[in-house]
Design a protein around this motif. Structure first.
Motif, PDB file in Angstrom:
ATOM      1  N   GLY A 138       0.991  -1.114   0.349  1.00  0.00           N
ATOM      2  CA  GLY A 138      -0.050   0.299  -0.081  1.00  0.00           C
ATOM      3  C   GLY A 138       1.064   1.340  -0.272  1.00  0.00           C
ATOM      4  N   THR A 139       1.883   1.134   1.116  1.00  0.00           N
ATOM      5  CA  THR A 139       2.681   2.575   1.014  1.00  0.00           C
ATOM      6  C   THR A 139       3.196   2.458  -0.287  1.00  0.00           C
ATOM      7  N   SER A 140       3.976   1.862  -0.826  1.00  0.00           N
ATOM      8  CA  SER A 140       4.303   1.724  -2.319  1.00  0.00           C
ATOM      9  C   SER A 140       3.780   2.073  -3.654  1.00  0.00           C
ATOM     10  N   LEU A 141       2.472   2.138  -2.767  1.00  0.00           N
ATOM     11  CA  LEU A 141       1.620   2.021  -4.456  1.00  0.00           C
ATOM     12  C   LEU A 141       1.413   3.639  -4.156  1.00  0.00           C
ATOM     13  N   TRP A 142       0.650   4.196  -2.667  1.00  0.00           N
ATOM     14  CA  TRP A 142       0.916   5.548  -2.429  1.00  0.00           C
ATOM     15  C   TRP A 142       1.831   5.787  -3.029  1.00  0.00           C
ATOM     16  N   ALA A 143       3.005   6.017  -2.648  1.00  0.00           N
ATOM     17  CA  ALA A 143       4.296   6.837  -2.634  1.00  0.00           C
ATOM     18  C   ALA A 143       5.098   6.538  -4.542  1.00  0.00           C
ATOM     19  N   LYS A 144       4.336   5.697  -5.228  1.00  0.00           N
ATOM     20  CA  LYS A 144       4.669   5.386  -6.951  1.00  0.00           C
ATOM     21  C   LYS A 144       6.457   5.037  -6.081  1.00  0.00           C
ATOM     22  N   THR A 145       6.528   4.246  -5.565  1.00  0.00           N
ATOM     23  CA  THR A 145       7.964   3.849  -5.827  1.00  0.00           C
ATOM     24  C   THR A 145       7.267   2.785  -5.330  1.00  0.00           C
ATOM     25  N   TRP A 146       8.652   1.558  -5.536  1.00  0.00           N
ATOM     26  CA  TRP A 146       8.825  -0.231  -4.952  1.00  0.00           C
ATOM     27  C   TRP A 146      10.527  -0.197  -4.356  1.00  0.00           C
ATOM     28  N   VAL A 147      11.216   1.419  -4.091  1.00  0.00           N
ATOM     29  CA  VAL A 147      11.964   1.486  -3.674  1.00  0.00           C
ATOM     30  C   VAL A 147      12.254  -0.027  -2.093  1.00  0.00           C
ATOM     31  N   MET A 148      10.882   0.784  -1.418  1.00  0.00           N
ATOM     32  CA  MET A 148      10.953  -0.198  -0.114  1.00  0.00           C
ATOM     33  C   MET A 148      11.365  -1.220  -0.070  1.00  0.00           C
ATOM     34  N   VAL A 149      10.051  -1.753  -0.230  1.00  0.00           N
ATOM     35  CA  VAL A 149      10.238  -3.118  -0.913  1.00  0.00           C
ATOM     36  C   VAL A 149      11.123  -3.857  -1.828  1.00  0.00           C
ATOM     37  N   ILE A 179      22.691  -1.284  -8.444  1.00  0.00           N
ATOM     38  CA  ILE A 179      22.066  -1.879  -9.372  1.00  0.00           C
ATOM     39  C   ILE A 179      20.710  -1.845  -9.969  1.00  0.00           C
ATOM     40  N   TYR A 180      20.140  -1.423  -8.559  1.00  0.00           N
ATOM     41  CA  TYR A 180      18.907  -1.012  -8.880  1.00  0.00           C
ATOM     42  C   TYR A 180      18.279   0.299  -8.722  1.00  0.00           C
ATOM     43  N   LEU A 181      19.638   1.384  -8.255  1.00  0.00           N
ATOM     44  CA  LEU A 181      19.818   2.775  -8.507  1.00  0.00           C
ATOM     45  C   LEU A 181      20.175   3.209  -9.223  1.00  0.00           C
ATOM     46  N   LEU A 182      20.937   2.587 -10.327  1.00  0.00           N
ATOM     47  CA  LEU A 182      21.647   3.257 -11.118  1.00  0.00           C
ATOM     48  C   LEU A 182      20.349   2.198 -12.718  1.00  0.00           C
ATOM     49  N   ILE A 183      19.531   2.045 -12.499  1.00  0.00           N
ATOM     50  CA  ILE A 183      18.594   1.606 -13.589  1.00  0.00           C
ATOM     51  C   ILE A 183      17.434   2.886 -12.963  1.00  0.00           C
ATOM     52  N   SER A 184      17.174   3.304 -12.023  1.00  0.00           N
ATOM     53  CA  SER A 184      15.791   3.832 -11.561  1.00  0.00           C
ATOM     54  C   SER A 184      16.975   5.305 -11.605  1.00  0.00           C
ATOM     55  N   ALA A 185      18.269   5.484 -11.618  1.00  0.00           N
ATOM     56  CA  ALA A 185      18.698   7.066 -11.902  1.00  0.00           C
ATOM     57  C   ALA A 185      18.274   7.522 -13.457  1.00  0.00           C
ATOM     58  N   LEU A 238      16.023   6.034 -15.875  1.00  0.00           N
ATOM     59  CA  LEU A 238      14.868   5.787 -15.867  1.00  0.00           C
ATOM     60  C   LEU A 238      14.832   7.246 -15.686  1.00  0.00           C
ATOM     61  N   GLU A 239      14.605   8.068 -14.817  1.00  0.00           N
ATOM     62  CA  GLU A 239      14.489   8.669 -14.428  1.00  0.00           C
ATOM     63  C   GLU A 239      14.567  10.046 -15.276  1.00  0.00           C
ATOM     64  N   LYS A 240      16.499   9.975 -16.019  1.00  0.00           N
ATOM     65  CA  LYS A 240      16.702  10.558 -17.119  1.00  0.00           C
ATOM     66  C   LYS A 240      16.377  10.516 -17.658  1.00  0.00           C
ATOM     67  N   ASN A 241      15.797   9.222 -18.574  1.00  0.00           N
ATOM     68  CA  ASN A 241      15.356   9.302 -19.891  1.00  0.00           C
ATOM     69  C   ASN A 241      13.627   9.952 -19.681  1.00  0.00           C
ATOM     70  N   LYS A 242      13.122   9.962 -18.670  1.00  0.00           N
ATOM     71  CA  LYS A 242      11.675  10.844 -18.569  1.00  0.00           C
ATOM     72  C   LYS A 242      11.672  12.233 -18.916  1.00  0.00           C
ATOM     73  N   GLU A 243      13.055  12.867 -18.238  1.00  0.00           N
ATOM     74  CA  GLU A 243      13.649  13.708 -18.495  1.00  0.00           C
ATOM     75  C   GLU A 243      13.825  14.665 -19.852  1.00  0.00           C
ATOM     76  N   VAL A 244      14.701  13.433 -20.603  1.00  0.00           N
ATOM     77  CA  VAL A 244      14.931  13.683 -22.117  1.00  0.00           C
ATOM     78  C   VAL A 244      13.379  14.376 -23.016  1.00  0.00           C
TER      79      VAL A 244
END
Length: 254
Positions: free
Chosen positions: A192-203, A240-246, A248-254
């Motif tokens: 529920g928290t992950s869906l609310w925060a829109k991130t699965w980082v904690m899980v 690896i997760y942090l690199l992939i997240s970074a 993906l985030e960079k691609n969104k800004e392009v």
């Protein structure tokens, strides 16, 4: 905002620092964004006329932030919710590994101590980020504050471990049914928290911390090899997760 004009870096940094300052002061997130948008327009109009940021916020950004903060009320309801989320989230990093090993059992001191430490950690984060938001050109001081925020809870948890061994308090045994119910509630909370925060980082981080050790215990590897392998999988997976997240985030800004 008009796309033909972009705020100066100085104005952008000020708005970001103001957002952090107000958030750390316990203000309502929605009201903070409304305030930021209103000030953004004023800064836009001032810079469009060639006026410096000081014409709007004065010579002391810190005093201006304090003035804005004093005009806004503290949102106790929202912050109580955040504190509960952080407390439950911190508990999950203890409960999930213990649950994989068997039924849950904790002393009263452990439970109370964990809650107290989580609250202290929240207070340190708020005070630390509030201080950081007013330090414009002090990377060393900012680094020391971040270090303090990280070290204090670790020291408190280590102290709790030693204290729990030295002082005997009643132990609460959850039993099989209680452990299953607790695990289910915690799982629902994490999803529920992950869906609310829109991130699965904690899980994902929790899975990388707990699952490698649990799975490796089912193998014939010796303790030392299991420890090294588990550590590599955990930290390697998080990296690896942090690199992939970074990326993906960079691609969104392009």
């Amino acid at each position: 905002m008009n796309n033909e004009f972009t705020l100066s870096k100085k104005s952008q940094n000020f708005l970001e620092n103001l957002r952090v300052y107000l958030f750390s002061s316990g203000k309502n997130p929605k009201e903070i964004e409304e305030m930021i948008e209103e000030l953004e327009v004023h800064l836009y109009e001032a810079e469009k006329k060639g006026k410096p940021i000081e014409k709007i916020v004065g010579k002391s950004p810190k005093e201006y932030m304090q003035m804005i903060s004093n005009e806004m009320s503290i949102d106790m309801r929202t912050w109580f919710k955040y504190i509960c989320l952080i407390v439950l989230g911190s508990f999950s990093f203890n409960i999930i590994p213990d649950l994989l090993k068997g039924t849950l059992s904790y002393s009263v001191l452990e439970i109370v101590g964990h809650i107290v430490i989580a609250v202290i950690f929240v207070a340190f984060v708020l005070i630390g980020f509030k201080a950081i938001s007013t330090l414009e050109r002090s990377p060393i001081k900012k680094g020391l504050i971040f270090m303090g925020i990280s070290i204090v809870p670790i020291g408190l948890f280590l102290g709790l471990i030693f204290l729990n061994e030295a002082i005997a308090t009643p132990v609460i045994d959850f039993g099989t049914l209680g452990s299953i119910i607790t695990g289910t509630i915690l799982l629902v909370f994490l999803i529920g928290t992950s869906l609310w925060a829109k991130t699965w980082v904690m899980v994902i981080v929790l899975a990388l911390i707990t699952l490698p050790d649990y799975l490796l215990e089912q193998t014939s590897l010796q303790d030392e090899a299991r420890l090294i392998t588990g550590t590599l999988i955990t930290f390697g997976g998080i990296a690896i997760y942090l690199l992939i997240s970074a990326k993906l985030e960079k691609n969104k800004e392009v």
